[in-house]
Every structure is written in structure tokens, then in C-alpha cells.
Design a protein around this motif. Structure first.
Motif, PDB file in Angstrom:
ATOM      1  N   TYR B  63     -40.603  21.574 -13.286  1.00 43.64           N
ATOM      2  CA  TYR B  63     -39.507  21.627 -13.968  1.00 43.64           C
ATOM      3  C   TYR B  63     -38.373  21.567 -14.011  1.00 43.64           C
ATOM      4  CZ  TYR B  63     -43.778  20.900 -16.581  1.00 43.64           C
ATOM      5  OH  TYR B  63     -44.639  20.397 -17.225  1.00 43.64           O
ATOM      6  N   VAL B  64     -37.244  20.974 -13.963  1.00 39.30           N
ATOM      7  CA  VAL B  64     -35.437  20.735 -13.513  1.00 39.30           C
ATOM      8  C   VAL B  64     -35.038  20.441 -15.195  1.00 39.30           C
ATOM      9  CG1 VAL B  64     -33.499  20.220 -12.661  1.00 39.30           C
ATOM     10  CG2 VAL B  64     -35.883  21.027 -10.741  1.00 39.30           C
ATOM     11  N   ASN B  65     -34.383  21.233 -15.564  1.00 42.42           N
ATOM     12  CA  ASN B  65     -33.556  20.749 -17.066  1.00 42.42           C
ATOM     13  C   ASN B  65     -34.334  19.937 -17.793  1.00 42.42           C
ATOM     14  OD1 ASN B  65     -31.116  20.601 -17.704  1.00 42.42           O
ATOM     15  ND2 ASN B  65     -30.918  19.508 -17.307  1.00 42.42           N
ATOM     16  N   GLY B  66     -35.910  20.140 -17.474  1.00 42.87           N
ATOM     17  CA  GLY B  66     -36.847  19.973 -18.763  1.00 42.87           C
ATOM     18  C   GLY B  66     -37.256  18.761 -17.922  1.00 42.87           C
ATOM     19  N   PHE B  67     -37.161  17.952 -17.108  1.00 35.51           N
ATOM     20  CA  PHE B  67     -38.109  17.275 -16.692  1.00 35.51           C
ATOM     21  C   PHE B  67     -39.023  17.656 -15.573  1.00 35.51           C
ATOM     22  CE2 PHE B  67     -33.201  15.164 -17.234  1.00 35.51           C
ATOM     23  CZ  PHE B  67     -34.265  14.444 -18.052  1.00 35.51           C
ATOM     24  N   ASN B  68     -40.089  17.010 -14.856  1.00 39.08           N
ATOM     25  CA  ASN B  68     -40.717  17.538 -14.230  1.00 39.08           C
ATOM     26  C   ASN B  68     -41.100  16.680 -13.617  1.00 39.08           C
ATOM     27  OD1 ASN B  68     -44.107  17.620 -13.833  1.00 39.08           O
ATOM     28  ND2 ASN B  68     -44.878  17.663 -15.429  1.00 39.08           N
ATOM     29  N   VAL B  69     -40.761  17.491 -12.412  1.00 39.64           N
ATOM     30  CA  VAL B  69     -40.565  16.971 -10.798  1.00 39.64           C
ATOM     31  C   VAL B  69     -41.395  16.520 -10.435  1.00 39.64           C
ATOM     32  CG1 VAL B  69     -39.145  16.953  -9.093  1.00 39.64           C
ATOM     33  CG2 VAL B  69     -38.171  18.427 -11.108  1.00 39.64           C
ATOM     34  N   SER B  70     -42.958  17.792 -10.414  1.00 43.06           N
ATOM     35  CA  SER B  70     -43.601  16.723  -9.821  1.00 43.06           C
ATOM     36  C   SER B  70     -44.580  15.269 -10.157  1.00 43.06           C
ATOM     37  CB  SER B  70     -45.037  17.800 -10.202  1.00 43.06           C
ATOM     38  OG  SER B  70     -44.677  19.014 -10.494  1.00 43.06           O
ATOM     39  N   GLU B  71     -44.241  15.041 -11.564  1.00 44.84           N
ATOM     40  CA  GLU B  71     -44.712  13.634 -11.546  1.00 44.84           C
ATOM     41  C   GLU B  71     -43.945  13.144 -11.431  1.00 44.84           C
ATOM     42  OE1 GLU B  71     -46.281  13.865 -16.047  1.00 44.84           O
ATOM     43  OE2 GLU B  71     -47.335  15.000 -15.528  1.00 44.84           O
ATOM     44  N   ASN B  72     -43.023  13.163 -11.916  1.00 47.50           N
ATOM     45  CA  ASN B  72     -41.448  12.074 -11.268  1.00 47.50           C
ATOM     46  C   ASN B  72     -40.230  12.609 -10.284  1.00 47.50           C
ATOM     47  OD1 ASN B  72     -40.288   9.509 -11.581  1.00 47.50           O
ATOM     48  ND2 ASN B  72     -39.499   9.553 -14.052  1.00 47.50           N
ATOM     49  N   PRO B  73     -41.114  12.307  -9.269  1.00 43.59           N
ATOM     50  CA  PRO B  73     -39.704  13.318  -8.439  1.00 43.59           C
ATOM     51  C   PRO B  73     -38.281  12.279  -9.197  1.00 43.59           C
ATOM     52  CG  PRO B  73     -41.724  12.680  -7.304  1.00 43.59           C
ATOM     53  CD  PRO B  73     -41.117  11.937  -9.147  1.00 43.59           C
ATOM     54  N   LYS B  74     -38.236  10.629  -8.760  1.00 45.51           N
ATOM     55  CA  LYS B  74     -36.489  10.134  -9.404  1.00 45.51           C
ATOM     56  C   LYS B  74     -36.051  10.608 -10.442  1.00 45.51           C
ATOM     57  CE  LYS B  74     -38.630   5.496  -7.446  1.00 45.51           C
ATOM     58  NZ  LYS B  74     -39.007   4.397  -8.026  1.00 45.51           N
ATOM     59  N   SER B  75     -37.133  11.272 -11.636  1.00 46.12           N
ATOM     60  CA  SER B  75     -36.173  12.134 -12.571  1.00 46.12           C
ATOM     61  C   SER B  75     -35.175  12.968 -12.082  1.00 46.12           C
ATOM     62  CB  SER B  75     -36.766  12.674 -13.978  1.00 46.12           C
ATOM     63  OG  SER B  75     -37.088  13.791 -13.259  1.00 46.12           O
ATOM     64  N   ILE B  76     -34.920  13.575 -11.413  1.00 46.07           N
ATOM     65  CA  ILE B  76     -34.219  14.487 -11.283  1.00 46.07           C
ATOM     66  C   ILE B  76     -33.240  14.054  -9.567  1.00 46.07           C
ATOM     67  CG2 ILE B  76     -35.008  16.528 -11.733  1.00 46.07           C
ATOM     68  CD1 ILE B  76     -35.066  16.594  -8.488  1.00 46.07           C
ATOM     69  N   ARG B  77     -32.979  13.118  -8.847  1.00 38.23           N
ATOM     70  CA  ARG B  77     -32.314  12.218  -7.891  1.00 38.23           C
ATOM     71  C   ARG B  77     -31.106  12.328  -8.499  1.00 38.23           C
ATOM     72  NH1 ARG B  77     -35.868   8.136  -5.776  1.00 38.23           N
ATOM     73  NH2 ARG B  77     -37.463   8.783  -5.207  1.00 38.23           N
ATOM     74  N   GLY B  78     -30.462  13.042  -7.695  1.00 33.15           N
ATOM     75  CA  GLY B  78     -28.938  12.544  -8.493  1.00 33.15           C
ATOM     76  C   GLY B  78     -28.351  14.102  -9.655  1.00 33.15           C
ATOM     77  N   GLN B  79     -29.040  14.361  -9.317  1.00 35.67           N
ATOM     78  CA  GLN B  79     -28.745  16.024 -11.015  1.00 35.67           C
ATOM     79  C   GLN B  79     -28.899  17.130 -10.220  1.00 35.67           C
ATOM     80  OE1 GLN B  79     -30.988  16.344 -14.143  1.00 35.67           O
ATOM     81  NE2 GLN B  79     -31.520  14.198 -14.360  1.00 35.67           N
ATOM     82  N   ILE B  80     -28.590  17.417  -8.570  1.00 39.44           N
ATOM     83  CA  ILE B  80     -29.040  18.417  -7.894  1.00 39.44           C
ATOM     84  C   ILE B  80     -27.843  18.135  -7.030  1.00 39.44           C
ATOM     85  CG2 ILE B  80     -29.682  20.574  -7.191  1.00 39.44           C
ATOM     86  CD1 ILE B  80     -32.412  19.389  -8.128  1.00 39.44           C
ATOM     87  N   GLY B  81     -27.059  19.416  -7.544  1.00 43.41           N
ATOM     88  CA  GLY B  81     -26.042  19.668  -5.578  1.00 43.41           C
ATOM     89  C   GLY B  81     -26.681  20.035  -4.808  1.00 43.41           C
ATOM     90  N   LEU B  82     -26.373  19.538  -3.293  1.00 37.27           N
ATOM     91  CA  LEU B  82     -27.084  20.635  -2.249  1.00 37.27           C
ATOM     92  C   LEU B  82     -25.967  21.159  -1.287  1.00 37.27           C
ATOM     93  CD1 LEU B  82     -30.559  21.100  -0.893  1.00 37.27           C
ATOM     94  CD2 LEU B  82     -29.969  19.214   0.334  1.00 37.27           C
ATOM     95  N   LEU B  83     -26.452  22.133  -0.602  1.00 35.62           N
ATOM     96  CA  LEU B  83     -25.509  22.636   0.248  1.00 35.62           C
ATOM     97  C   LEU B  83     -26.586  22.949   1.916  1.00 35.62           C
ATOM     98  CD1 LEU B  83     -23.318  23.912   1.859  1.00 35.62           C
ATOM     99  CD2 LEU B  83     -23.426  25.886   0.337  1.00 35.62           C
ATOM    100  N   PRO B  84     -27.111  22.529   2.190  1.00 35.84           N
ATOM    101  CA  PRO B  84     -28.544  22.848   2.979  1.00 35.84           C
ATOM    102  C   PRO B  84     -28.089  24.132   4.071  1.00 35.84           C
ATOM    103  CG  PRO B  84     -27.787  20.380   3.336  1.00 35.84           C
ATOM    104  CD  PRO B  84     -26.493  20.920   2.324  1.00 35.84           C
ATOM    105  N   GLN B  85     -28.998  24.319   4.906  1.00 36.49           N
ATOM    106  CA  GLN B  85     -28.501  25.645   5.668  1.00 36.49           C
ATOM    107  C   GLN B  85     -27.938  25.499   6.489  1.00 36.49           C
ATOM    108  OE1 GLN B  85     -32.301  27.381   7.209  1.00 36.49           O
ATOM    109  NE2 GLN B  85     -31.641  29.049   7.540  1.00 36.49           N
ATOM    110  N   PHE B  86     -27.798  24.400   7.366  1.00 32.73           N
ATOM    111  CA  PHE B  86     -26.725  23.841   8.348  1.00 32.73           C
ATOM    112  C   PHE B  86     -25.759  23.211   8.119  1.00 32.73           C
ATOM    113  CE2 PHE B  86     -31.177  24.900   9.755  1.00 32.73           C
ATOM    114  CZ  PHE B  86     -30.964  25.745  11.356  1.00 32.73           C
ATOM    115  N   SER B  87     -24.762  22.896   8.331  1.00 25.52           N
ATOM    116  CA  SER B  87     -23.438  21.710   8.376  1.00 25.52           C
ATOM    117  C   SER B  87     -24.114  20.115   8.514  1.00 25.52           C
ATOM    118  CB  SER B  87     -22.781  22.123   8.794  1.00 25.52           C
ATOM    119  OG  SER B  87     -21.936  23.197   9.122  1.00 25.52           O
ATOM    120  N   ALA B  88     -24.676  19.989   7.360  1.00 25.55           N
ATOM    121  CA  ALA B  88     -25.347  18.716   7.366  1.00 25.55           C
ATOM    122  C   ALA B  88     -24.397  17.643   6.398  1.00 25.55           C
ATOM    123  CB  ALA B  88     -26.891  18.600   6.246  1.00 25.55           C
ATOM    124  N   ALA B  89     -23.658  17.073   8.018  1.00 23.89           N
ATOM    125  CA  ALA B  89     -22.767  15.858   7.789  1.00 23.89           C
ATOM    126  C   ALA B  89     -22.737  14.910   9.149  1.00 23.89           C
ATOM    127  CB  ALA B  89     -21.237  16.727   7.309  1.00 23.89           C
TER     128      ALA B  89
END
Lengths: 400, 259
Positions: B63-89
Motif C-alpha cells: 500500500y502506498v499512501n493508502g492505495f493498493n499497488v499490488s492490485e492496481n499499479p496504475k494508482s500510484i504512477r507519477g506519485q513517487i519521485g525516484l532517484l535510481p542507484q545509477f545515474s539514470a539519464a
């Protein structure tokens, strides 16, 4: 409404990024410069180091005529008229048989009793002298066709035909009678364009596809921020179309510049593909170009679907092969017979585009047309679905 | 609304015959910094990818911010800022083009974030001329600093940062830590941090979750990990090392420790 705007903005952002990457130095040189340089080297460069003068066809007729008619003379006159506007050919008349026989270029000799033997129906001979290249053979096919025409007209009407420009008719095909001359005229150029553009497109797959995103580790970012993952696919497909159209333009320009250097007349963009504006309607050319773009769209979607469903290394190897394989099979079968139909061709999506284009140009609105139309729509939808589903699978995150 | 930004329930992930993540129950309170730690191959990246909705769990829920990501991955798309391990650019684009792309993906323009981004550039010593060079021409530290800016400038409530200071010089690392703290304290963001750099963890981590061989062997605040794994020396680094070396299940603390 707000969400729609966000989605549209995301598509615009993805498209802008993908197109920008296409115009980076190394990529642009490969995609847009490569075909030009290749065609320039193949056609233009040899011309710079070789003579640019026209090929000489040395002609000598000793025909003395029969009953006030001289067929040999008429043939020679017609040959001269036929090649008059062709800058690559120069017809020279001579009165010396030895020169004809030992010319280093092309020679054509008509013997003394040619008219008499033609009149009495005896076998007649003439002599040619040439290197046995396909190009020189094709010139003699023309010469022979002109000679036959003069003789047939003479024998039928007992009059020598006036000097004229010959329209040498192509071989008639049974299917041509069904689809009509317009479809017949566009069949070969259409199949060539489809094959060529797909071949051009395949070179840029590794540069525009998802394999590159995986390599740069940007897949995670794209998948996390993009709401509608099908936009990722659509953006790549549009970029693929731009890349292949650019490659083709570069290829055509390479041919044009190359042929200009070699002294030939081929200068029209459409002429490179055999699309003669004097003989074909603009509408028909537009229809054929639309189907070339649809074939390209299918080719790019095939790549994306494979790219998204396999790991990077596998997709880089497999995806160009599948598209090129289908395109080559389609082209080589159609090249032999433009109206060929076989069960192997019926499962080829590029053939669907080709055939649907021909049917539309011929104005044949049949069940066959509906079938190909449905197949193309269904395939495009299926490939978008497969590609979109594929990038959401965990394999898309892994390099190997 | 949930009091946790992230909550996993018996979350598991299998890859063919290997269980990469085994029934973990993570709870990340809102407006906090949670450090997900573990030796290499412990399952941190897999867990992060499941939280992002990029990997489908084999079992359990996220659950991310109350949304069930396992059931509906679309629900949190665009809600999380991401800094990956390698410089992804995009290495062929300039840093400015990369930043503008990330902003456009998040429906923002450069003008929207002008003040904030200028502040970040100043703190991280990113000169304006650097922004016009191809990304590939930047040093590793500069690339990492730009990647950090790309992750935080999108103004997400929840940020996942994988090794945010790796490859940075001392000054830039210090400023990044200070920015991360400000993001939580002043802007109320929640941060999931994955790092092996002890100074980062000592300064930033409020809560820790320790993964080992796919299992969550510890979850609690910083004091608890010290008391559990280094009661004598009270040293944070020792506590982490001891936690990594302890056999799975030996000193497991109930995941419910975060109240």
C-alpha cells in the motif's frame, strides 16, 4: 479533463525527448547521413573516377532494300530517334563493318539482304557486339524490340513505318487484367518502397528502441512517471517512422547526387522508386505512399513488441531479423510476379499493405479489401497491446 | 487516510526457484526518513520496485499512501519521485534537457520550479555552463548531483532514493543530506532511503528496516537498532554491521515496533 491534459503533455514530452535523441550527433550521422554516404559511394564516386561520356552504340546497315523498301534503314532511323533524348546513350552511324565488330562499346550490324529476306519470310540475321553485362543486354532488348516493330509493321502493311518514339509495352499479366493498368504500373514501385523503407528502418532499431532505454537505465524512470504506458510505445513508433523516412530521404538524395555526378538524368525524388508522374495519377501515388507508411508502422510495432517482451540482448538480435525477414520474403516473391498470391504471402503483414494499396488504386472494393483492412487494424491493435503489456513486465527492467 | 506512506503485508517475490523477498511487513510513517538496509543481494531493489509498482509481488500486498499497488499499479504512477542507484539519464542530452524532460513528464515547466532549482544548483555547485554540456561530459559527481535534482524537483510527496550521495565529494554530499532533511522537516515529504554510506544513515535515518536474504530481520528507529545490535558500544555503524552478520531470525524484532 485535467488528467487528459497531463496524459497529452506526457506524450508530448516523450515524443520531444525521443525525437531529440534522434538528432544527436552520432545517431543522426548513422540514420540520416549513412544512406546518403552509402549511395553516393556506390553510384556517385565511381562516376568521378570514370568517364562520364555516354555509351556509344555503333550502327551500320548494309541493307540495299527490296522492292523500294529498306527495312534496315528504317530500323537504324528508329533506333536513333529512340535514344535521341537519352544522354547516357549515343547512337553513331558508320559505314564500316569492321568497326562495328571490333568496337570496344556496342555494335549493331544489319546485312545486305535483310529487307529481301524479311519480305520473302526467310530467317534473317543481324549482328550485335557487346560486353555481356545486364545493362548492355537491356539496351539490345530495346534495339531488338524496335527492329521487330518496324518489321512487323512492314510485313503487315507493306509500308515502312514513319520514325517514331516507341512505347515498349511491359509483359502482360493475367491479374493485371483484373486490377487494371494503374495498379500494374504502381505494383513494382510500391513493393520496392515498402521493402526499402523497412530495410532502412531496421538499421535504427537499436538506437530508437527500448533496448537503449534499458542500457541507459532510464526504463525505471519512464515506467514510474508515465501514467499511460502505451504512450511510451506510441512515442517510439512515431520516432521510428521519422527515422526511417529520414533515412529514405537521405538514400534518395544520395542516389540523385550520385546519378547527377554520373551524368544520368534521374533527378526526381519519385523517379528513384519508378514512380513516373507522367503515367501515374497523383492520388494513386499518395495512396501508395500511405500504405508504405502503414507498412513501416507495422514494422516498427513488431520491433517494439519484441523489444518489450524480451530482454535487451535478445531483442536487439531478434527484432530486426523478424521485420527484415518478412519484408525480404514479401519483396522477393512480389518481384518475380507482382500479382502473386500464395498462402505464405497471406500471413505476411507487408503483403496485406501492398495488396490493399493495389486494390484501392484499382478501385476494386471487394471482400478481399475488407479482409486486408481488418487484418491490418487488428494487427496494429494487437502489437500496441503486446508492446504495452511487455514493458510492464519485469523483464523490461533487466539488462540481460 | 493512512498514517503510513508505505505499508507492505507479507510481501514476497519469487524469481523462478529463488525467493528474493520473503513475507516482509514494512511500515514507513509519513513525513519521515526510512532507511532500507541490507547486504548486497538482500532484496532491497526488488522491494523498491514492488513499492513503485514496477514488479508484481508473488504474494502479499503493498500500500502506498493508502492505495493498493499490488492490485492496481496504475494508482500510484507519477506519485513517487525516484532517484535510481545509477545515474539514470539520457547521456546524449544536456542536463537542462534531462531536467526539462522530467519536469514535462510531471506536467511542470522550468519556470514553475525556477526559484527552487536555482537554489539547488547553488547549493550543489552546479554552474550554469554545466547545464548546456552533454550529460556524458560531466564528471560522475556532477551526474549524480543532477540526477538528485531531477528526482527532488518533481515535488512528490514520497521519494525513493537509492544511494543518493554515492560518488559525490564531501561538500556536495553534505548539501544533499541537508536538502533531504529540509524536504522532510520543512516540506513534509516522506523518504525511503537505501544506502551503504554510514554518514548518510547516521545523519538522516529516523527509521531502519534491515533486509537479509529477502527477510526483514529488523525494523525500528535508530535507537532501537543500536540498543539491539550494539548495546555496549552504542555505535550505529557497529549495530548495522552486527545486524548484517546475525543469522536470519536470531534477533528479529516485530515489524509492529513502528507504532
Amino acid at each position: 479533463m485535467k488528467e487528459d491534459k497531463l496524459h497529452l503533455n506526457q506524450l508530448k514530452a516523450l515524443l520531444k525527448k525521443d525525437i531529440s535523441l534522434l538528432f544527436r550527433k552520432r545517431v543522426a550521422i548513422f540514420i540520416f547521413g549513412g544512406p546518403f554516404i552509402l549511395m553516393f559511394i556506390l553510384i556517385g564516386l565511381p562516376a568521378l573516377f570514370t568517364s562520364q561520356s555516354a555509351i556509344v552504340l555503333l550502327v551500320h546497315s548494309e541493307d540495299i532494300g527490296y522492292l523500294d523498301s529498306n527495312i534496315g534503314e528504317s530500323i537504324v532511323g528508329n533506333i536513333s530517334v529512340y535514344f535521341d533524348s537519352d544522354e547516357t546513350m549515343e547512337v553513331q552511324l558508320t559505314d564500316n563493318l569492321t568497326k562495328v565488330l571490333y568496337t570496344s562499346e556496342l555494335g549493331y550490324y544489319i546485312p545486305t539482304n535483310f529487307s529481301e529476306q524479311a519480305f520473302t519470310g526467310s530467317p534473317i540475321t543481324f549482328t550485335i557486339d557487346a560486353t555481356l553485362s545486364p545493362y548492355t543486354s537491356s539496351i539490345f532488348n530495346v534495339v531488338q524490340a524496335i527492329a521487330s516493330n518496324v518489321m512487323v509493321t512492314y510485313l503487315a502493311n507493306r509500308t515502312i513505318p514513319p520514325l517514331q518514339n516507341y512505347e515498349l509495352p511491359p509483359e502482360s499479366l493475367s491479374e493485371e487484367l483484373i486490377l487494371g493498368p494503374k495498379a500494374a504500373a504502381i505494383a513494382m514501385p510500391l513493393s520496392y518502397m515498402i521493402f526499402l523503407l523497412i530495410a532502412m528502418n531496421s538499421g535504427s532499431y537499436s538506437l530508437i528502441g527500448f533496448a537503449r532505454e534499458k542500457r541507459m537505465r532510464t526504463m525505471e524512470i519512464l515506467l514510474s512517471y508515465t501514467h499511460n504506458h502505451s504512450y511510451l510505445v506510441i512515442s517510439k513508433v512515431i520516432t521510428g517512422l521519422v527515422a526511417s523516412l529520414g533515412s529514405t530521404l537521405s538514400y534518395v538524395l544520395g542516389i540523385i547526387v550520385g546519378t547527377q555526378l554520373s551524368g544520368s538524368n534521374t533527378s526526381g525524388l519519385l523517379e528513384v522508386f519508378g514512380l513516373n508522374l507522367d503515367k501515374l495519377a497523383v492520388g494513386d501515388i499518395i495512396i501508395s505512399l500511405i500504405f508504405v507508411v502503414i507498412a513501416l508502422l507495422i514494422s516498427t510495432l513488431i520491433t517494439m513488441a519484441i523489444d518489450c517482451n524480451l530482454t535487451r540482448e535478445a531483442s536487439e538480435r531478434v527484432s530486426p531479423l523478424i521485420s527484415i525477414g518478412f519484408a525480404m520474403f514479401f519483396y522477393f516473391v512480389v518481384m518475380m510476379n507482382p500479382f502473386a498470391t500464395s498462402s505464405a504471402l497471406l500471413i505476411n503483414p507487408f503483403y496485406w499493405c501492398y495488396r490493399l494499396g493495389l486494390l484501392l488504386i484499382a478501385g476494386v472494393f471487394s471482400m478481399e479489401l475488407l479482409l486486408y483492412f481488418s487484418l491490418i487494424i487488428g494487427l496494429v491493435a494487437l502489437l500496441i497491446f503486446l508492446a504495452t503489456r511487455g514493458i510492464q513486465k519485469e523483464k523490461s527492467l533487466y539488462l540481460e | 487516510m493512512s498514517e503510513f506512506m508505505v505499508k507492505t503485508v507479507n510481501l514476497s517475490k519469487d524469481f523462478k526457484m529463488t525467493r528474493a523477498v520473503n513475507r516482509i511487513n514494512i511500515k514507513i510513517p509519513k513525513k519521515s526518513i526510512y532507511a532500507l538496509l541490507g547486504p548486497n543481494g538482500a532484496g532491497k531493489t526488488t522491494t523498491i520496485r514492488m513499492i513503485l509498482g514496477l514488479l508484481k509481488p508473488s504474494a502479499g500486498e503493498v500500500y502506498v499512501n493508502g492505495f493498493n499497488v499490488s492490485e492496481n499499479p496504475k494508482s500510484i504512477r507519477g506519485q513517487i519521485g525516484l532517484l535510481p542507484q545509477f545515474s539514470a539519464a539520457y547521456y546524449d542530452l544536456t542536463p537542462l534537457q534531462n531536467i526539462k524532460f522530467i519536469l514535462a513528464l510531471n506536467n511542470l515547466t522550468f519556470d514553475d520550479v525556477n526559484v527552487k532549482i536555482t537554489d539547488y544548483f547553488e547549493k550543489l555547485d552546479i554552474k550554469p555552463d554545466l547545464l548546456q554540456k552533454p550529460f556524458t561530459k560531466l564528471s560522475g559527481g556532477e551526474q549524480r548531483a543532477i540526477s538528485f535534482v531531477m528526482a527532488v524537483i518533481t515535488d512528490k510527496e514520497f521519494l525513493i532514493m537509492d544511494e543518493p550521495t554515492s560518488g559525490l565529494d564531501i561538500a556536495r554530499a553534505k548539501y544533499i543530506r541537508s536538502i533531504i532533511k529540509d524536504l522532510v522537516e520543512e516540506e513534509g515529504k516522506t523518504i525511503l532511503l537505501s544506502s551503504h554510506i554510514v554518514s548518510d544513515l547516521e545523519e538522516l535515518a529516523e527509521y531502519c528496516g534491515i533486509l537479509k536474504e529477502g527477510s526483514l530481520v529488523f525494523q525500528g528507529d535508530k535507537e532501537e537498532i543500536i540498543n539491539t545490535y550494539s548495546p555496549e558500544t552504542k555505535d550505529f555503524e557497529d549495530a548495522i554491521v552486527n545486524a548484517f552478520q546475525a543469522p536470519v531470525g536470531s534477533k528479529s524484532i516485530s515489524p509492529e515496533v513502528i507504532k
